[in-house]
Design an enzyme around this catalytic site. Sequence first.
Site, PDB file in Angstrom:
ATOM      1  N   LYS A 157       3.217 -15.423   1.687  1.00 22.23           N
ATOM      2  CA  LYS A 157       3.353 -16.070   0.376  1.00 22.23           C
ATOM      3  C   LYS A 157       4.839 -16.361   0.208  1.00 22.23           C
ATOM      4  CE  LYS A 157       1.588 -17.502  -3.532  1.00 22.23           C
ATOM      5  NZ  LYS A 157       0.599 -18.594  -3.640  1.00 22.23           N
ATOM      6  N   ASP A 201      -6.298  -6.982   4.098  1.00 18.64           N
ATOM      7  CA  ASP A 201      -7.466  -6.317   3.509  1.00 18.64           C
ATOM      8  C   ASP A 201      -8.398  -7.360   2.910  1.00 18.64           C
ATOM      9  OD1 ASP A 201      -9.057  -4.177   2.423  1.00 18.64           O
ATOM     10  OD2 ASP A 201      -8.111  -4.541   0.481  1.00 18.64           O
ATOM     11  N   TYR A 238       0.826  -1.215   0.000  1.00 15.48           N
ATOM     12  CA  TYR A 238       0.000   0.000   0.000  1.00 15.48           C
ATOM     13  C   TYR A 238       0.860   1.265   0.000  1.00 15.48           C
ATOM     14  CZ  TYR A 238      -4.746  -1.830   0.823  1.00 15.48           C
ATOM     15  OH  TYR A 238      -5.971  -2.426   0.705  1.00 15.48           O
ATOM     16  N   ASP A 291      -3.120 -18.039  -0.194  1.00 15.97           N
ATOM     17  CA  ASP A 291      -4.175 -18.684  -1.001  1.00 15.97           C
ATOM     18  C   ASP A 291      -4.852 -19.787  -0.196  1.00 15.97           C
ATOM     19  OD1 ASP A 291      -1.757 -20.070  -1.094  1.00 15.97           O
ATOM     20  OD2 ASP A 291      -1.911 -20.624  -3.210  1.00 15.97           O
ATOM     21  N   ASP A 327     -12.192  -9.145   4.580  1.00 17.51           N
ATOM     22  CA  ASP A 327     -13.501  -9.107   3.918  1.00 17.51           C
ATOM     23  C   ASP A 327     -14.101 -10.509   3.846  1.00 17.51           C
ATOM     24  OD1 ASP A 327     -13.349  -6.361   3.467  1.00 17.51           O
ATOM     25  OD2 ASP A 327     -14.066  -6.523   1.395  1.00 17.51           O
TER      26      ASP A 327
HETATM   27  C1  IPM Z   1     -10.315  -1.252   4.324  1.00 13.98           C
HETATM   28  C2  IPM Z   1     -10.622  -0.586   3.010  1.00 13.98           C
HETATM   29  C3  IPM Z   1      -9.483   0.367   2.667  1.00 13.98           C
HETATM   30  C4  IPM Z   1      -8.219  -0.449   2.531  1.00 13.98           C
HETATM   31  C5  IPM Z   1      -9.728   1.232   1.418  1.00 13.98           C
HETATM   32  C6  IPM Z   1     -11.011   2.031   1.507  1.00 13.98           C
HETATM   33  C7  IPM Z   1      -8.566   2.138   1.124  1.00 13.98           C
HETATM   34  O1  IPM Z   1     -10.835  -1.533   2.031  1.00 13.98           O
HETATM   35  O2  IPM Z   1     -10.149  -0.539   5.326  1.00 13.98           O
HETATM   36  O3  IPM Z   1     -10.250  -2.485   4.357  1.00 13.98           O
HETATM   37  O4  IPM Z   1      -7.947  -1.007   1.461  1.00 13.98           O
HETATM   38  O5  IPM Z   1      -7.476  -0.540   3.504  1.00 13.98           O
HETATM   39 MG    MG Z   2     -10.925  -3.544   2.747  1.00  9.45          MG
END
Ligand code: IPM
Ligand code: MG
Length: 359
Positions: free
Chosen positions: A191, A247, A141, A223, A251
């Site tokens: 990885k 990240d 990032y 993975d 999710d």
């Molecule tokens: C998160 C979000 C952020 C990230 C975005 C909005 C920049 O997806 O906090 O997980 O990628 O960190």
């Molecule tokens: Mg995110």
Amino acid sequence: MTRKILVLPGDGIGPEITAQASRILAACQTQGLDVEIEEGLVGGAAYDEHGEPLPAVTLEKAKAADAILLGAVGGPKWDKLEDLTKRPEKGLLGLRKNLGLFANLRPAITYPQLASASSLKPELVAGLDIMIVRELTGGIYFGQPRGIEVRDGQRVGFNTYVYSESEIERIGRVAFELAQKRGKRLCSVDKANVLEVTILWREVMERLAPEYPDVELSHMYVDNAAMQLVRAPKQFDVMVTGNMFGDILSDAAAMLTGSIGMLPSASLNQSGQGMYEPCHGSAPDIAGRGIANPLATILSVAMMLRYSLSEFELAQRIEDAVGKVLDDGLRTADIASEGMRTVSTSEMGDAVLAAFEAA
Ligand code: IPM
Ligand code: MG
């Protein structure tokens, strides 16, 4: 001593959900929480007003705050901005970087009431309690060089995945210490079969392990970790990983809990200052309709009370209040199910507030 909280509603559903969380904060104030609350602009909202996603005034307020509550940033309105540095997301990334919020804690807890709301079979997720520890101020990032440039007549995009030993060590320590307080199992995700940076990551985790003899350290390729999360998620206790893998995995873990609308997060720096935000984004498709789930943001307030303000009792009361409204059958649209009452964002806020005040 009066502590300072900065609320940054941001974009999309951000203002709706932080409004509900702010009501809970105000209720905590009447219960003796001694805080001063300020608001500020970040993301697209800040860009519209100041031409910058992270205006200097917001950054100053953020630096002065003991804790920050953030809604969400981003939306289609700003997606066309050519200058990447003006994107709403840069506001969020700038806050993380400038405040040194390197440790991102994302707990994925499946409330028993919501086990059937998950896309996985209830028996796979019932009782799930994972803590994902994501490194937040380094990795791909932020790595340099980065950019898009013309090479040999065509455009080339590039980013750099880089971690220093000290960056790996400090996030590793956070994860080991959390594991010590929980199920004493730590899975480091990398990885290392392909990327040198994660070979180093693995080596550093191994080097730290003897200092935490009560924690069982394991390693998994990312993975496989993604697959294991949806195959048998209860095998995990604490997971630690870099910025981008974290990240993505968080999710995926969110869906195990029934909805990404349930996941709070804490981003901490070395001195315990923290930013608290729901893991979901600004959800522009449902913004302004009053249907967003405010629970992740309300639970983020609970994390704030716990991690930055050491107000454990109030934190517990908020978490219990959320459990109570779920017990009572209230559901926002994202976690709606048959036989349950589907409520709006503010009705959910009303209910949590009432349960909190009744406790
Ligand atoms: C998160 C979000 C952020 C990230 C975005 C909005 C920049 O997806 O906090 O997980 O990628 O960190
Ligand atoms: Mg995110």
